[in-house]
Enzyme design. Structure first.
Site, mmCIF file in Angstrom:
data_model
loop_
_atom_site.group_PDB
_atom_site.id
_atom_site.type_symbol
_atom_site.label_atom_id
_atom_site.label_comp_id
_atom_site.label_asym_id
_atom_site.label_seq_id
_atom_site.Cartn_x
_atom_site.Cartn_y
_atom_site.Cartn_z
ATOM 1 N N TYR A 1 0.850 -1.200 0.000
ATOM 2 C CA TYR A 1 0.000 0.000 0.000
ATOM 3 C C TYR A 1 0.893 1.261 0.000
ATOM 4 O O TYR A 1 0.524 2.308 -0.503
ATOM 5 C CB TYR A 1 -0.961 -0.025 1.193
ATOM 6 C CG TYR A 1 -2.201 0.824 0.991
ATOM 7 C CD1 TYR A 1 -3.036 0.631 -0.101
ATOM 8 C CD2 TYR A 1 -2.541 1.820 1.910
ATOM 9 C CE1 TYR A 1 -4.170 1.406 -0.288
ATOM 10 C CE2 TYR A 1 -3.685 2.595 1.736
ATOM 11 C CZ TYR A 1 -4.490 2.384 0.628
ATOM 12 O OH TYR A 1 -5.612 3.166 0.453
ATOM 13 N N LYS B 1 -3.309 8.126 3.266
ATOM 14 C CA LYS B 1 -4.562 7.857 4.010
ATOM 15 C C LYS B 1 -4.440 8.319 5.469
ATOM 16 O O LYS B 1 -5.416 8.795 6.056
ATOM 17 C CB LYS B 1 -4.919 6.369 3.959
ATOM 18 C CG LYS B 1 -5.438 5.881 2.601
ATOM 19 C CD LYS B 1 -6.700 6.576 2.122
ATOM 20 C CE LYS B 1 -7.319 5.880 0.924
ATOM 21 N NZ LYS B 1 -8.354 6.693 0.260
HETATM 22 P P1 NDP Z 1 -12.302 3.737 -8.468
HETATM 23 O O1 NDP Z 1 -11.136 3.505 -9.367
HETATM 24 O O2 NDP Z 1 -13.621 3.280 -8.912
HETATM 25 O O3 NDP Z 1 -12.383 5.280 -8.060
HETATM 26 C C1 NDP Z 1 -11.268 6.103 -7.912
HETATM 27 C C2 NDP Z 1 -11.710 7.476 -8.319
HETATM 28 O O4 NDP Z 1 -10.699 8.463 -8.062
HETATM 29 C C3 NDP Z 1 -12.007 7.550 -9.812
HETATM 30 O O5 NDP Z 1 -13.370 7.842 -10.018
HETATM 31 C C4 NDP Z 1 -11.125 8.692 -10.281
HETATM 32 O O6 NDP Z 1 -11.777 9.564 -11.194
HETATM 33 C C5 NDP Z 1 -10.896 9.473 -9.012
HETATM 34 N N1 NDP Z 1 -9.781 10.394 -9.187
HETATM 35 C C6 NDP Z 1 -8.474 10.107 -9.401
HETATM 36 N N2 NDP Z 1 -7.780 11.241 -9.599
HETATM 37 C C7 NDP Z 1 -8.675 12.260 -9.498
HETATM 38 C C8 NDP Z 1 -8.584 13.680 -9.593
HETATM 39 N N3 NDP Z 1 -7.418 14.298 -9.850
HETATM 40 N N4 NDP Z 1 -9.706 14.429 -9.450
HETATM 41 C C9 NDP Z 1 -10.898 13.835 -9.218
HETATM 42 N N5 NDP Z 1 -11.059 12.500 -9.109
HETATM 43 C C10 NDP Z 1 -9.955 11.721 -9.249
HETATM 44 O O7 NDP Z 1 -11.862 3.040 -7.103
HETATM 45 P P2 NDP Z 1 -12.514 2.861 -5.657
HETATM 46 O O8 NDP Z 1 -13.963 2.962 -5.727
HETATM 47 O O9 NDP Z 1 -11.874 1.650 -5.116
HETATM 48 O O10 NDP Z 1 -11.895 4.117 -4.866
HETATM 49 C C11 NDP Z 1 -12.656 5.096 -4.202
HETATM 50 C C12 NDP Z 1 -12.041 5.394 -2.841
HETATM 51 O O11 NDP Z 1 -12.159 4.243 -2.015
HETATM 52 C C13 NDP Z 1 -10.564 5.750 -2.855
HETATM 53 O O12 NDP Z 1 -10.336 6.781 -1.929
HETATM 54 C C14 NDP Z 1 -9.915 4.473 -2.354
HETATM 55 O O13 NDP Z 1 -8.658 4.706 -1.769
HETATM 56 C C15 NDP Z 1 -10.945 4.045 -1.342
HETATM 57 N N6 NDP Z 1 -10.849 2.648 -0.880
HETATM 58 C C16 NDP Z 1 -10.890 1.620 -1.785
HETATM 59 C C17 NDP Z 1 -10.795 0.310 -1.361
HETATM 60 C C18 NDP Z 1 -10.819 -0.832 -2.332
HETATM 61 O O14 NDP Z 1 -10.464 -1.947 -1.951
HETATM 62 N N7 NDP Z 1 -11.219 -0.649 -3.574
HETATM 63 C C19 NDP Z 1 -10.651 -0.013 0.080
HETATM 64 C C20 NDP Z 1 -10.665 1.143 0.942
HETATM 65 C C21 NDP Z 1 -10.748 2.422 0.465
HETATM 66 P P3 NDP Z 1 -11.729 9.295 -12.791
HETATM 67 O O15 NDP Z 1 -12.098 7.898 -12.928
HETATM 68 O O16 NDP Z 1 -12.729 10.256 -13.334
HETATM 69 O O17 NDP Z 1 -10.312 9.567 -13.175
HETATM 70 C C1 N5H Z 2 -2.672 -3.178 -0.089
HETATM 71 C C2 N5H Z 2 -3.418 -2.984 -1.155
HETATM 72 C C3 N5H Z 2 -2.982 -3.406 -2.518
HETATM 73 C C4 N5H Z 2 -1.857 -2.539 -3.127
HETATM 74 C C5 N5H Z 2 -2.182 -1.094 -3.256
HETATM 75 C C6 N5H Z 2 -3.216 -0.567 -3.939
HETATM 76 C C7 N5H Z 2 -3.581 0.834 -3.847
HETATM 77 C C8 N5H Z 2 -4.606 1.350 -4.462
HETATM 78 C C9 N5H Z 2 -5.067 2.776 -4.319
HETATM 79 C C10 N5H Z 2 -4.744 3.717 -5.459
HETATM 80 C C11 N5H Z 2 -5.748 4.843 -5.370
HETATM 81 C C12 N5H Z 2 -4.812 3.027 -6.807
HETATM 82 C C13 N5H Z 2 -4.278 3.846 -7.960
HETATM 83 O O1 N5H Z 2 -3.974 5.018 -7.840
HETATM 84 C C14 N5H Z 2 -4.203 3.141 -9.289
HETATM 85 C C15 N5H Z 2 -3.535 3.988 -10.388
HETATM 86 O O2 N5H Z 2 -2.144 4.022 -10.206
HETATM 87 C C16 N5H Z 2 -3.824 3.367 -11.779
HETATM 88 N N1 N5H Z 2 -5.263 3.298 -12.070
HETATM 89 C C17 N5H Z 2 -5.922 4.295 -12.708
HETATM 90 O O3 N5H Z 2 -5.374 5.328 -13.083
HETATM 91 C C18 N5H Z 2 -7.419 4.105 -12.913
HETATM 92 C C19 N5H Z 2 -7.697 4.126 -14.399
HETATM 93 C C20 N5H Z 2 -8.138 5.218 -12.141
HETATM 94 C C21 N5H Z 2 -9.637 5.153 -12.287
HETATM 95 O O4 N5H Z 2 -7.814 5.022 -10.757
HETATM 96 C C22 N5H Z 2 -7.698 6.113 -9.975
HETATM 97 N N2 N5H Z 2 -7.421 5.842 -8.685
HETATM 98 O O5 N5H Z 2 -7.843 7.231 -10.392
HETATM 99 C C23 N5H Z 2 -4.722 -2.247 -1.041
HETATM 100 C C24 N5H Z 2 -5.942 -3.045 -1.410
HETATM 101 C C25 N5H Z 2 -6.018 -4.331 -0.608
HETATM 102 C C26 N5H Z 2 -7.215 -2.181 -1.109
HETATM 103 C C27 N5H Z 2 -7.345 -0.942 -1.973
HETATM 104 C C28 N5H Z 2 -7.429 -1.154 -3.451
HETATM 105 C C29 N5H Z 2 -7.367 0.261 -1.366
HETATM 106 C C30 N5H Z 2 -7.579 1.585 -2.015
HETATM 107 O O6 N5H Z 2 -7.302 2.612 -1.364
HETATM 108 O O7 N5H Z 2 -8.093 1.660 -3.140
#
Ligand code: NDP
Ligand code: N5H
Length: 256
Positions: A158, A165
């Site tokens: 992470y 976070k």
């Molecule tokens: P998604 O990929 O569905 O959502 C991530 C969102 O972040 C996207 O909609 C993306 O927008 C947005 N984003 C990234 N950069 C920008 C920016 N510059 N301005 C505005 N929006 C931006 O993933 P999740 O639903 O998993 O993530 C949502 C939240 O939940 C995050 O904070 C994540 O850390 C948190 N989370 C996720 C977990 C998981 O296991 N998935 C667990 C715990 C917390 P766009 O697509 O338009 O670029």
């Molecule tokens: C311990 C873990 C697994 C390893 C770490 C994962 C972290 C994920 C969080 C970030 C936000 C992911 C991320 O930024 C992905 C980008 O580099 C590439 N993806 C993209 O650009 C897509 C297209 C866009 C939509 O994504 C975003 N973010 O804009 C953590 C997991 C067990 C839990 C988890 C996945 C946590 C979390 O915070 O999301």
């Protein structure tokens, strides 16, 4: 199982597709009869978000661009919201980003640029949008963000997101202390791992999910619907005494 949020307006930031946690929140709020405004970052997400929004029961007309790293974008977005609906009752911040290459390998290799980028998008943006929405929360309000256990404990890979976070979690408390006098509450939901677009490309995600199934008190993984219903609670009057809190919606995994 629903609460009524009829007549209330909410801003949901961070729907990328139907797997997004923000979409789980949207579905819970839609079922409760709320009016929802959606914001997206990348232009390429406009059409998919509009198509998804069209599948909801309610008619939610405002779908606006808002890149949280761009002050003008944020200003324009909330000015449009103010002009169109006037009053906002709640905001869901479901936004995070870190460079893929920094989500594996040695934490000590984190770059300055990667550190700042992750903090800018994943932590500071909450303060940016809280400031922007505050003047619209004329009757009080509820701001909800999403966090993860990796900001409290070291979780493999992470990395920089864990540090971001931790900053987000503390921002929740400072914002809660600051905005409480306006009856604006600020809370976080710490969600268990969910397979979303952000989680795509994470090697070993299957084994992370398997460990939760085997060890978490509830012996199952978290769903976006569960997170959506937790947000519904935080947006409703049932949670009126709660602010500065982090609710873990993670099958109880955080107690282990
Ligand atoms: P998604 O990929 O569905 O959502 C991530 C969102 O972040 C996207 O909609 C993306 O927008 C947005 N984003 C990234 N950069 C920008 C920016 N510059 N301005 C505005 N929006 C931006 O993933 P999740 O639903 O998993 O993530 C949502 C939240 O939940 C995050 O904070 C994540 O850390 C948190 N989370 C996720 C977990 C998981 O296991 N998935 C667990 C715990 C917390 P766009 O697509 O338009 O670029
Ligand atoms: C311990 C873990 C697994 C390893 C770490 C994962 C972290 C994920 C969080 C970030 C936000 C992911 C991320 O930024 C992905 C980008 O580099 C590439 N993806 C993209 O650009 C897509 C297209 C866009 C939509 O994504 C975003 N973010 O804009 C953590 C997991 C067990 C839990 C988890 C996945 C946590 C979390 O915070 O999301």
């Amino acid at each position: 199982m629903s609460l009524s949020l009829q007549g209330k307006t909410f801003v949901i930031m961070g729907v990328a597709n139907k797997r997004s946690i923000a979409w789980g929140i949207a579905q819970s709020l839609d079922k409760a009869g709320a009016n929802i405004i959606f914001t997206y970052a990348g232009e390429r997400f406009e059409k998919p978000v509009r198509d998804l929004v069209a599948t909801l029961e309610g008619k939610h007309e405002l779908v606006l661009p808002c890149d949280v790293t761009n002050d003008e974008d944020v200003e324009r977005c909330f000015a449009t919201i103010g002009e169109t609906v006037g009053k906002v009752d709640g905001l869901a911040h479901c936004i995070a980003f870190a460079k893929t290459e920094e989500l594996a390998g040695n934490f000590s290799d984190t770059s300055r640029e990667g550190f700042l980028l992750a903090h800018n998008i994943s932590a500071f943006s909450l303060t940016v949008v809280a400031k922007a929405v505050k003047p619209l929360m004329t009757e009080g309000g509820s701001i909800v963000t999403l966090t993860y256990l990796g900001g409290e404990k070291v979780v493999p890979n992470y990395n920089i997101m864990g540090v971001a976070k931790a900053s987000l979690d503390m921002s929740v408390r400072y914002l809660a202390a600051d905005l409480g006098r306006y009856n604006i509450r600020v809370n976080a939901i710490s969600a268990g791992p969910i397979r979303t677009l952000s989680a795509k490309g994470v090697s070993d995600f299957n084994s992370v999910l398997k460990e939760i199934e085997e060890r978490a008190p509830l012996r199952r993984n978290t769903t976006p619907e569960e997170v959506g219903d937790t947000a519904l609670f935080l947006f409703s009057q049932l949670s009126r005494g709660i602010t500065g809190e982090t609710i873990h919606c993670d099958s109880g995994f955080h107690i282990l």
